[in-house]
Each structure stands twice: as structure tokens, then as C-alpha cells.
Motif scaffolding. Structure first.
Motif, PDB file in Angstrom:
ATOM      1  N   SER A 161       0.866  -1.178   0.000  1.00 25.13           N
ATOM      2  CA  SER A 161       0.000   0.000   0.000  1.00 25.13           C
ATOM      3  C   SER A 161       0.897   1.220   0.000  1.00 25.13           C
ATOM      4  CB  SER A 161      -0.932   0.011   1.218  1.00 25.13           C
ATOM      5  OG  SER A 161      -0.200   0.192   2.404  1.00 25.13           O
TER       6      SER A 161
ATOM      7  N   PHE B  62      -4.294   1.174  -2.101  1.00 19.88           N
ATOM      8  CA  PHE B  62      -4.060  -0.265  -2.076  1.00 19.88           C
ATOM      9  C   PHE B  62      -4.236  -0.831  -3.485  1.00 19.88           C
ATOM     10  CE2 PHE B  62      -5.351   1.018   2.081  1.00 19.88           C
ATOM     11  CZ  PHE B  62      -4.667   0.200   2.980  1.00 19.88           C
TER      12      PHE B  62
ATOM     13  N   GLN C 295      -7.373  -3.901   1.322  1.00 17.98           N
ATOM     14  CA  GLN C 295      -6.536  -4.811   0.558  1.00 17.98           C
ATOM     15  C   GLN C 295      -7.349  -5.953  -0.039  1.00 17.98           C
ATOM     16  OE1 GLN C 295      -2.984  -4.275   0.004  1.00 17.98           O
ATOM     17  NE2 GLN C 295      -3.822  -5.540  -1.640  1.00 17.98           N
TER      18      GLN C 295
END
Length: 336
Positions: free
Chosen positions: A90, A107, A137
Motif C-alpha cells: 500500500s 491499495f 486490501q
């Protein structure tokens, strides 16, 4: 025998973390992060010290499956198969906004190659924390670039919940309510414009069609962003949303749903005092009258906050269902 096994596992984990730490170049830093009450274990996070040098972060985290299984019980080493996993990258960014600088995270999947369909994820009232990094994520891994802003940037940078505390603690909630009180519809509208501008400026995003998702109080944010940028937002979703259609509330998103052109999905909590049946019916009627393409579902047996694995009401089956619905929505509207 069990204590010997436990001790052996702990030594193995320590060796793995030490090896990872030994491989970290100079200029990197490590910090501990608290995964809240369900996990008794602190884990090392290895991150670039300079936020401008990205994307380049490896994170080791307790999986949400292990946390969900443990609930509020102490960590059980028999959950070790779910214990440590490596999360993809990220990138932290700062976004210029009318009211200040929004600290945010982007992300992407670990195999990302080129610009991806854009998704904006708004956290619940607890703000930025591991639970929502995991959500972002998970969504990104379906083939999206996810932008997760700090909704409380006017008052704090990063997490607003003190280390070792929960967003549900009685001594924490007043601060969260104070910060949330400043997030008026007008303030949100200014922030939406800044987020869209960031999507247009950052290389990870293909911002031709944007998806938005919010949780708890930010379910309303998702609807308002869809209404504020109907030409850009192709999909908006809200899960265990709160106070979306309070009768007589001039700040309710009820008054702007007629501007929405994208598809809407709402997954409501069962028996939720913050979104009771009369509000669900009122909102559905308004969207139907406005010709909005929408779907409403009630997650039977799932309470308010059912997707938050750091909350006692976490419902693993409902959480999985929420990801499935979100994946379908974004696939059909964003083409991820």
C-alpha cells in the motif's frame, strides 16, 4: 506437552520476524501495532520511514480469520495456520483539500500492472485501523486500486484510537463523536471533490468509473458522493449503514438520492436501531421514485458492525457475504 509446543511456536515466530528485520535496509523503521482486544499478540510492521518512497511496504499481520475465531478470548496458538500472512503493498499519500491535507492510503494487488478501476473506501466511525487496511486490501485484490482516506484528517493524522484501546471504549467514543460531528454534508462534498481530483492525479487509478463503499455512518457518505459526482460514480455501496433516512433530518442523504446515476447496493444489519425498518422502507421508496438502480438486503442475524473483525459483533458469514456482494457490484459496474 502443550506448553512445549506453544513455546516452540513462539520461538519459530520470533525467528521469522528477526530474519525479516535483519533483511530490512537502512532507512526503514519498524513499529508495533495493536490489533485490539481480540488479539493478545503484537506484531511487527515493517514500513518505509519515508512515505514518499512507495509503493514498498511489507506487512505481517494477524489474519482476520484468527481474530474472528478467538473473539475476546486470549490468543490460541492452535490458530497458527491463520496467524501470519504477508499483505501486498500500500502507498501513503497526502491529498490537498479545501479544509487541509487528507492523509490517505492507496491499495493495489501485488501483481498490479498499470491503472486499475478506482474504488473509494470510507471507514466506519472508528477511523483508520488494521481492520480497514485489511478490508481495503481484500477489495484491491479483486483487481482494483482502492483509495482509503482518513475521514478525521481535520483533527488527527492516522489512527484516532489510542494504542491499546478500542473504538467502542467509553473513554474513546466521545472523541469520535466530536470528530464525526464536523463531517457535515457540506464538508463531505468538499472532501469528495478532493478525492476525485486525487484519483485523476495518481497513476494507480483508472478513474473513468469510480466505485464507493462506506460502513456504518459512512454508508451515507457513499450515497452522497454518488449524488455529488453522478457522472463519475458508477457504483455505491453501504454496509450496516446508519441513519440514512431519518424523518425530518435535513442532513439525511434521502434528499439527494434523485441525483444518483450509478448502481446502489445496501446490506443492512438485522435489528439495527441505527437503521430500523421504517428508515429502510423510506429510503427504498425514495430511490424507487427517483429511478435509481438499487438493491437492498437485510443480513438476518447480523448486528450493526458485522463486517468489522475487531468488533464483538463480527459475523464471519455475513462478512463473507458482504465481500461477495461487493465483488459482484464492482465487477458489473467497474469491470474489475
Amino acid at each position: 506437552m502443550q506448553s512445549l509446543c506453544t513455546s516452540g511456536l513462539q520461538r519459530w515466530i520470533a525467528v521469522v520476524l528477526l530474519i525479516c528485520w535483519a533483511l530490512v535496509p537502512k532507512g526503514w523503521a519498524a513499529q508495533k501495532i495493536d490489533y485490539g482486544r481480540p488479539a493478545a499478540l503484537q506484531v511487527l510492521i515493517v514500513a518505509r520511514h519515508d512515505r514518499r518512497l512507495a509503493p514498498c511496504r511489507t506487512r505481517f499481520a494477524v489474519s482476520k480469520t484468527a481474530l474472528a475465531r478467538n473473539g475476546n478470548r486470549p490468543y490460541n496458538p492452535r490458530d497458527a495456520t491463520h496467524f501470519i500472512r504477508s499483505l501486498p503493498m500500500s502507498r501513503a499519500i497526502d491529498i490537498n483539500a479545501t479544509d487541509g491535507s487528507i492523509d490517505a492510503h492507496i491499495f493495489t494487488p501485488d501483481d498490479a500492472n498499470g491503472a486499475l478501476p478506482a474504488v473509494v473506501l470510507f471507514t466506519d466511525i472508528g477511523g483508520l485501523r488494521p481492520c480497514y487496511h485489511d478490508k481495503a486490501q481484500t477489495i484491491a485484490d479483486d483487481g482494483y486500486a482502492v483509495l482509503m482516506p482518513n475521514i478525521y484528517y481535520r483533527d488527527a493524522v492516522g489512527s484516532v484510537v489510542p494504542e491499546g484501546k478500542s473504538f467502542r471504549d467509553e473513554d474513546v467514543r466521545p472523541t469520535l463523536f466530536e470528530y464525526a460531528g464536523r463531517l457535515t454534508p457540506e464538508a463531505q462534498t468538499r472532501d469528495f471533490a478532493a478525492l476525485v481530483a486525487a484519483i485523476d492525479a495518481e497513476p494507480e487509478f483508472d478513474g473513468s468509473r469510480i466505485g464507493v463503499v462506506g460502513y456504518c455512518m459512512t454508508g451515507g457518505f457513499a450515497l452522497r458522493m454518488a449524488a455529488a459526482h453522478p457522472e463519475r460514480v458508477a457504483a455505491a455501496a453501504g454496509f450496516h449503514s446508519a441513519r440514512l433516512a431519518v424523518e425530518g433530518d435535513e442532513n439525511s442523504p434521502l434528499g439527494v438520492v434523485d441525483r444518483i446515476r450509478g448502481r446502489v447496493y445496501l446490506g443492512h444489519a438485522d435489528g439495527d436501531e441505527l437503521m430500523p425498518p421504517e428508515q429502510i422502507g423510506r429510503l427504498d421508496a425514495a430511490m424507487a421514485a427517483a429511478g435509481v438502480d438499487f438493491t437492498t438486503e437485510l443480513y438476518k442475524g447480523a448486528g450493526h458492525g458485522y463486517t468489522a473483525f475487531d468488533a464483538p459483533v463480527y459475523n464471519e458469514a455475513a462478512d463473507a457475504r458482504h465481500y461477495k456482494r461487493l465483488s459482484t457490484l464492482f465487477e458489473e459496474t467497474l469491470g474489475g
